[in-house]
Enzyme design. Structure first.
Site, PDB file in Angstrom:
ATOM      1  N   ASP A   7       0.863  -1.188   0.000  1.00 42.22           N
ATOM      2  CA  ASP A   7       0.000   0.000   0.000  1.00 42.22           C
ATOM      3  C   ASP A   7       0.899   1.238   0.000  1.00 42.22           C
ATOM      4  O   ASP A   7       2.128   1.126  -0.157  1.00 42.22           O
ATOM      5  CB  ASP A   7      -1.001  -0.033   1.165  1.00 42.22           C
ATOM      6  CG  ASP A   7      -0.355   0.183   2.529  1.00 42.22           C
ATOM      7  OD1 ASP A   7       0.891   0.300   2.604  1.00 42.22           O
ATOM      8  OD2 ASP A   7      -1.097   0.235   3.528  1.00 42.22           O
ATOM      9  N   CYS A  63       2.984  -3.181   4.139  1.00 41.63           N
ATOM     10  CA  CYS A  63       2.162  -2.041   4.552  1.00 41.63           C
ATOM     11  C   CYS A  63       2.901  -1.367   5.719  1.00 41.63           C
ATOM     12  O   CYS A  63       4.096  -1.568   5.881  1.00 41.63           O
ATOM     13  CB  CYS A  63       0.738  -2.458   4.907  1.00 41.63           C
ATOM     14  SG  CYS A  63       0.578  -3.599   6.289  1.00 41.63           S
ATOM     15  N   HIS A  96       8.716 -23.898   9.970  1.00 38.74           N
ATOM     16  CA  HIS A  96       7.651 -24.484  10.788  1.00 38.74           C
ATOM     17  C   HIS A  96       6.256 -24.273  10.199  1.00 38.74           C
ATOM     18  O   HIS A  96       5.416 -25.165  10.278  1.00 38.74           O
ATOM     19  CB  HIS A  96       7.675 -23.889  12.198  1.00 38.74           C
ATOM     20  CG  HIS A  96       8.795 -24.410  13.044  1.00 38.74           C
ATOM     21  ND1 HIS A  96       8.802 -24.315  14.415  1.00 38.74           N
ATOM     22  CD2 HIS A  96       9.962 -25.024  12.707  1.00 38.74           C
ATOM     23  CE1 HIS A  96       9.918 -24.850  14.899  1.00 38.74           C
ATOM     24  NE2 HIS A  96      10.642 -25.284  13.879  1.00 38.74           N
ATOM     25  N   HIS A 131       5.311 -30.685  11.485  1.00 33.66           N
ATOM     26  CA  HIS A 131       4.780 -29.398  11.033  1.00 33.66           C
ATOM     27  C   HIS A 131       3.756 -29.572   9.914  1.00 33.66           C
ATOM     28  O   HIS A 131       2.825 -28.776   9.795  1.00 33.66           O
ATOM     29  CB  HIS A 131       5.918 -28.494  10.568  1.00 33.66           C
ATOM     30  CG  HIS A 131       6.947 -28.247  11.623  1.00 33.66           C
ATOM     31  ND1 HIS A 131       6.642 -27.647  12.823  1.00 33.66           N
ATOM     32  CD2 HIS A 131       8.263 -28.560  11.674  1.00 33.66           C
ATOM     33  CE1 HIS A 131       7.731 -27.579  13.570  1.00 33.66           C
ATOM     34  NE2 HIS A 131       8.725 -28.137  12.894  1.00 33.66           N
TER      35      HIS A 131
HETATM   36  C1  RB5 Z   1      -1.776   2.832   6.497  1.00 41.06           C
HETATM   37  O1  RB5 Z   1      -1.699   4.055   7.150  1.00 41.06           O
HETATM   38  C2  RB5 Z   1      -1.626   1.683   7.499  1.00 41.06           C
HETATM   39  O2  RB5 Z   1      -2.720   1.604   8.323  1.00 41.06           O
HETATM   40  C3  RB5 Z   1      -1.389   0.378   6.766  1.00 41.06           C
HETATM   41  O3  RB5 Z   1      -0.275   0.515   5.951  1.00 41.06           O
HETATM   42  C4  RB5 Z   1      -1.091  -0.852   7.616  1.00 41.06           C
HETATM   43  O4  RB5 Z   1      -0.099  -0.579   8.554  1.00 41.06           O
HETATM   44  C5  RB5 Z   1      -2.215  -1.542   8.202  1.00 41.06           C
HETATM   45  O5  RB5 Z   1      -2.049  -2.625   8.789  1.00 41.06           O
END
Ligand code: RB5
Length: 144
Positions: A7, A63, A96, A131
């Site tokens: 993202d 993210c 694992h 596992h």
């Molecule tokens: C974006 O601000 C943030 O919330 C996203 O990148 C992530 O960390 C969510 O889990």
């Protein structure tokens, strides 16, 4: 094949990772995002997890924390996504848990650590044995 997704919070890290993968001649496919503009991590996780083969491919999702991506990715059958902020976790996630999606948090790890975490994840192998029994239960216990 390695499927990449990030993202906006992970966008710069994905760019750094792409440079690193190219320098190692490691093939990948990039499923965005392609700018710093705000976007929703479930949409990116969907793009990656709906095209990758859980048995043949790896996914790397970035993210801010790795957590949102992992929650989204683990909704897909056959996907075992793990948030790893250390080499040790990356190794254990593979050996694992047979994790096939590595989730990284750009607000948690530094660039040099990202590369060693990714390298460890890609190079470590599932240990099977006890596992495997547990991995199989992950699928058979699904309630949707
Ligand atoms: C974006 O601000 C943030 O919330 C996203 O990148 C992530 O960390 C969510 O889990």
């Amino acid at each position: 094949m390695i499927y990449l997704g990030a993202d906006h919070a992970g966008y710069e890290y994905k760019n750094e990772l792409i440079t690193w993968l190219k320098s190692k001649n490691i093939d990948f496919k990039d499923y965005g995002t392609f700018s710093n503009n705000s976007c929703d991590y479930p949409d990116i996780a969907y793009k990656v997890c709906s095209v990758m083969s859980p048995t043949e491919d790896f996914g790397i999702l970035i993210c801010g924390t790795g957590i949102g991506m992992s929650i989204a990715a683990n909704k897909f059958s056959g996907i075992r996504a793990a948030v790893c902020d250390s080499v040790e976790l990356a190794k254990l996630a593979r050996t694992h848990n047979n994790a096939n999606v590595l989730c990284l948090g750009s607000r948690v790890i530094k660039f040099p650590d990202m590369f060693s975490i990714v390298r460890t994840f890609l190079e470590s192998e599932f240990e099977y044995g006890r596992h495997l029994t547990r991995i199989n239960k992950l699928e058979s216990n699904r309630i949707y």
